[in-house]
Every structure is written in C-alpha cells, then in structure tokens.
Design a protein around this motif. Structure first.
Motif, PDB file in Angstrom:
ATOM      1  N   LEU A   1       3.901  11.403  -0.735  1.00 63.82           N
ATOM      2  CA  LEU A   1       5.278  11.377  -0.228  1.00 63.82           C
ATOM      3  C   LEU A   1       5.274  10.813   1.183  1.00 63.82           C
ATOM      4  O   LEU A   1       4.230  10.466   1.718  1.00 63.82           O
ATOM      5  CB  LEU A   1       5.856  12.795  -0.249  1.00 63.82           C
ATOM      6  CG  LEU A   1       5.879  13.445  -1.638  1.00 63.82           C
ATOM      7  CD1 LEU A   1       6.360  14.892  -1.554  1.00 63.82           C
ATOM      8  CD2 LEU A   1       6.750  12.635  -2.602  1.00 63.82           C
ATOM      9  N   HIS A   2       6.458  10.726   1.780  1.00 65.26           N
ATOM     10  CA  HIS A   2       6.526  10.178   3.132  1.00 65.26           C
ATOM     11  C   HIS A   2       5.836  11.099   4.134  1.00 65.26           C
ATOM     12  O   HIS A   2       5.782  12.307   3.948  1.00 65.26           O
ATOM     13  CB  HIS A   2       7.985   9.933   3.535  1.00 65.26           C
ATOM     14  CG  HIS A   2       8.539   8.719   2.869  1.00 65.26           C
ATOM     15  ND1 HIS A   2       9.876   8.542   2.616  1.00 65.26           N
ATOM     16  CD2 HIS A   2       7.918   7.610   2.392  1.00 65.26           C
ATOM     17  CE1 HIS A   2      10.047   7.377   2.003  1.00 65.26           C
ATOM     18  NE2 HIS A   2       8.879   6.791   1.857  1.00 65.26           N
ATOM     19  N   CYS A   3       5.326  10.480   5.185  1.00 67.24           N
ATOM     20  CA  CYS A   3       4.499  11.169   6.166  1.00 67.24           C
ATOM     21  C   CYS A   3       5.151  11.031   7.536  1.00 67.24           C
ATOM     22  O   CYS A   3       5.642   9.955   7.885  1.00 67.24           O
ATOM     23  CB  CYS A   3       3.122  10.505   6.177  1.00 67.24           C
ATOM     24  SG  CYS A   3       1.882  11.377   7.130  1.00 67.24           S
TER      25      CYS A   3
ATOM     26  N   VAL B   1       0.844  -1.201   0.000  1.00 70.12           N
ATOM     27  CA  VAL B   1       0.000   0.000   0.000  1.00 70.12           C
ATOM     28  C   VAL B   1       0.879   1.251   0.000  1.00 70.12           C
ATOM     29  O   VAL B   1       0.612   2.229  -0.707  1.00 70.12           O
ATOM     30  CB  VAL B   1      -0.955  -0.015   1.219  1.00 70.12           C
ATOM     31  CG1 VAL B   1      -1.681   1.316   1.372  1.00 70.12           C
ATOM     32  CG2 VAL B   1      -1.955  -1.166   1.087  1.00 70.12           C
ATOM     33  N   HIS B   2       1.971   1.209   0.766  1.00 70.04           N
ATOM     34  CA  HIS B   2       2.911   2.337   0.831  1.00 70.04           C
ATOM     35  C   HIS B   2       3.487   2.640  -0.563  1.00 70.04           C
ATOM     36  O   HIS B   2       3.468   3.794  -1.018  1.00 70.04           O
ATOM     37  CB  HIS B   2       4.035   1.979   1.813  1.00 70.04           C
ATOM     38  CG  HIS B   2       5.108   3.011   1.954  1.00 70.04           C
ATOM     39  ND1 HIS B   2       5.170   3.885   3.020  1.00 70.04           N
ATOM     40  CD2 HIS B   2       6.167   3.309   1.165  1.00 70.04           C
ATOM     41  CE1 HIS B   2       6.221   4.677   2.868  1.00 70.04           C
ATOM     42  NE2 HIS B   2       6.853   4.350   1.752  1.00 70.04           N
ATOM     43  N   GLU B   3       3.974   1.623  -1.245  1.00 67.28           N
ATOM     44  CA  GLU B   3       4.620   1.862  -2.546  1.00 67.28           C
ATOM     45  C   GLU B   3       3.600   2.298  -3.600  1.00 67.28           C
ATOM     46  O   GLU B   3       3.890   3.184  -4.404  1.00 67.28           O
ATOM     47  CB  GLU B   3       5.391   0.615  -3.014  1.00 67.28           C
ATOM     48  CG  GLU B   3       6.581   0.224  -2.132  1.00 67.28           C
ATOM     49  CD  GLU B   3       7.601   1.340  -1.900  1.00 67.28           C
ATOM     50  OE1 GLU B   3       7.681   2.277  -2.711  1.00 67.28           O
ATOM     51  OE2 GLU B   3       8.315   1.274  -0.881  1.00 67.28           O
ATOM     52  N   ILE B   4       2.439   1.683  -3.611  1.00 69.96           N
ATOM     53  CA  ILE B   4       1.423   2.133  -4.575  1.00 69.96           C
ATOM     54  C   ILE B   4       0.965   3.553  -4.210  1.00 69.96           C
ATOM     55  O   ILE B   4       0.693   4.381  -5.091  1.00 69.96           O
ATOM     56  CB  ILE B   4       0.233   1.143  -4.632  1.00 69.96           C
ATOM     57  CG1 ILE B   4       0.695  -0.173  -5.282  1.00 69.96           C
ATOM     58  CG2 ILE B   4      -0.937   1.732  -5.432  1.00 69.96           C
ATOM     59  CD1 ILE B   4       1.108  -0.051  -6.762  1.00 69.96           C
ATOM     60  N   GLY B   5       0.959   3.870  -2.907  1.00 68.20           N
ATOM     61  CA  GLY B   5       0.681   5.256  -2.493  1.00 68.20           C
ATOM     62  C   GLY B   5       1.642   6.236  -3.155  1.00 68.20           C
ATOM     63  O   GLY B   5       1.241   7.304  -3.630  1.00 68.20           O
ATOM     64  N   HIS B   6       2.918   5.877  -3.222  1.00 72.03           N
ATOM     65  CA  HIS B   6       3.893   6.732  -3.912  1.00 72.03           C
ATOM     66  C   HIS B   6       3.512   6.936  -5.377  1.00 72.03           C
ATOM     67  O   HIS B   6       3.660   8.030  -5.916  1.00 72.03           O
ATOM     68  CB  HIS B   6       5.293   6.105  -3.867  1.00 72.03           C
ATOM     69  CG  HIS B   6       6.023   6.312  -2.579  1.00 72.03           C
ATOM     70  ND1 HIS B   6       6.081   7.520  -1.926  1.00 72.03           N
ATOM     71  CD2 HIS B   6       6.772   5.448  -1.834  1.00 72.03           C
ATOM     72  CE1 HIS B   6       6.821   7.397  -0.836  1.00 72.03           C
ATOM     73  NE2 HIS B   6       7.249   6.142  -0.735  1.00 72.03           N
ATOM     74  N   THR B   7       3.061   5.877  -6.036  1.00 70.58           N
ATOM     75  CA  THR B   7       2.730   6.024  -7.461  1.00 70.58           C
ATOM     76  C   THR B   7       1.551   6.989  -7.655  1.00 70.58           C
ATOM     77  O   THR B   7       1.373   7.527  -8.739  1.00 70.58           O
ATOM     78  CB  THR B   7       2.400   4.673  -8.156  1.00 70.58           C
ATOM     79  OG1 THR B   7       1.183   4.151  -7.637  1.00 70.58           O
ATOM     80  CG2 THR B   7       3.524   3.666  -7.989  1.00 70.58           C
TER      81      THR B   7
HETATM   82 ZN   LIG Z   1       8.411   5.217   0.724  1.00 68.04          ZN
END
Ligand SMILES: [Zn+2]
Ligand SMILES: [Zn+2]
Length: 170
Positions: free
Chosen positions: A134-136, A124-130
């Motif tokens: 950005l980092h939170c 979920v984190h990596e697809i969030g980047h796409t």
């Molecule tokens: Zn990341």
C-alpha cells in the motif's frame, strides 16, 4: 515472486522506454520480462468530455488477457489516464492482484533521463501494489504516493526497509 512480468504496450511505446522498464522490473522484482504485442487503446475507455482514458476501464480490458499462474501484467500507454475524483493519475493497479497500468503522458519532460526515471519509478510503484503493498508515508520509499511529477522526482526508486521485507516474503 512471479516468474514473469508481462509488459503490455497500448499503442506505440518508445523502445527505449520498454527496455528501461525491462531492466528496472527485473532488478526490482527478480523476475523475467516478456514484452507483448501492442494493443489499441479501448475506445470505450475514452471520455470525450475529459479528453482522457479511464484507468479502471483499461484495467478491465487487460483482465481479459490470458495470463499464466504467478504472472503480473504492466500495461503502458502514452495517453492520459483518469479516475473519478482526480484530474489525472500516473497509474493504477489491482492491490494484491495481477494487472497494472501506467501512463507516460504526465511524466514527460524535456529531459529524457528524468522522463525515463519517472516512468521507472511509477512502474515499480504500480507493480508494488500488485504485490499487495500500500502507499507509504516515508520519503525513502517508491510506494509513496505522487500527486504530481515533482513528487515522483523526489522519491527514490527503491523500497523502504519495511516494504522491502514484505516484498521478499512474497
Ligand atoms: Zn499508488
Ligand atoms: Zn515503504
């Protein structure tokens, strides 16, 4: 939101992992999932000195896959990944792009449920980047950067309010 997220296995990935990725990506990003036929890890991505694969090289490899409009691709490998300057990484993605990769290698633990939960969070984190996220800094957000698996355990699988809102605008 894209219509489809494609899961691209590299090598043989446990079907239970694939199924749980399908579930979590559907519920997190409200899209359909397609599971592609496995590919072999590109040997030119392997560093014999580090005994790891280069994540940027893997990403370049999958950018050669044909994807349709509005698609995202999550590749999954059992092998250990690195980027220059870090001992290892759980994954990497094109910010505001199409392609992402996660490694199961450092997420493994004797506790299968814990292992699966880690994999789901990093996916979920990596697809969030796409999607451009950005980092939170917040502790209640899956976009928090995890330096080790304990930090992955400590963060939730959901987005903070701000990131949830940003995602809904996509
Ligand atoms: Zn990341
Ligand atoms: Zn956040």
């Amino acid at each position: 939101m894209p219509d489809v997220i494609s899961i691209q296995p590299f090598g043989e990935i446990d079907p239970m992992i694939i199924r749980s990725l399908e579930d979590v990506l559907t519920s997190s990003f409200h899209c359909d999932i397609e599971v592609l036929s496995p590919l072999d890890m590109p040997l030119h991505a392997f560093s014999a000195r580090r005994n790891q694969f280069s994540a940027p090289t893997i990403l370049r490899r999958i950018t050669r896959l044909e994807v349709g409009e509005g698609r995202k691709v999550l590749s999954v490998t059992n092998d250990d990944l690195y980027v220059r300057g870090r001992n290892y990484i759980f994954g990497q993605a094109q910010v505001n792009g199409v392609y992402a990769v996660i490694s199961l290698y450092r997420l493994r633990t004797g506790d299968m449920l814990n292992f699966i939960e880690r994999v789901r969070k990093e996916a979920v984190h990596e697809i969030g980047h796409t999607f451009g996220l950005l980092h939170c800094d917040r502790h209640d957000c899956v976009m928090r950067f995890s330096e080790n698996a304990e930090e992955t355990d400590a963060k939730p699988i959901t987005f903070c309010d701000d990131h949830r809102m940003l995602l809904e605008e996509k």
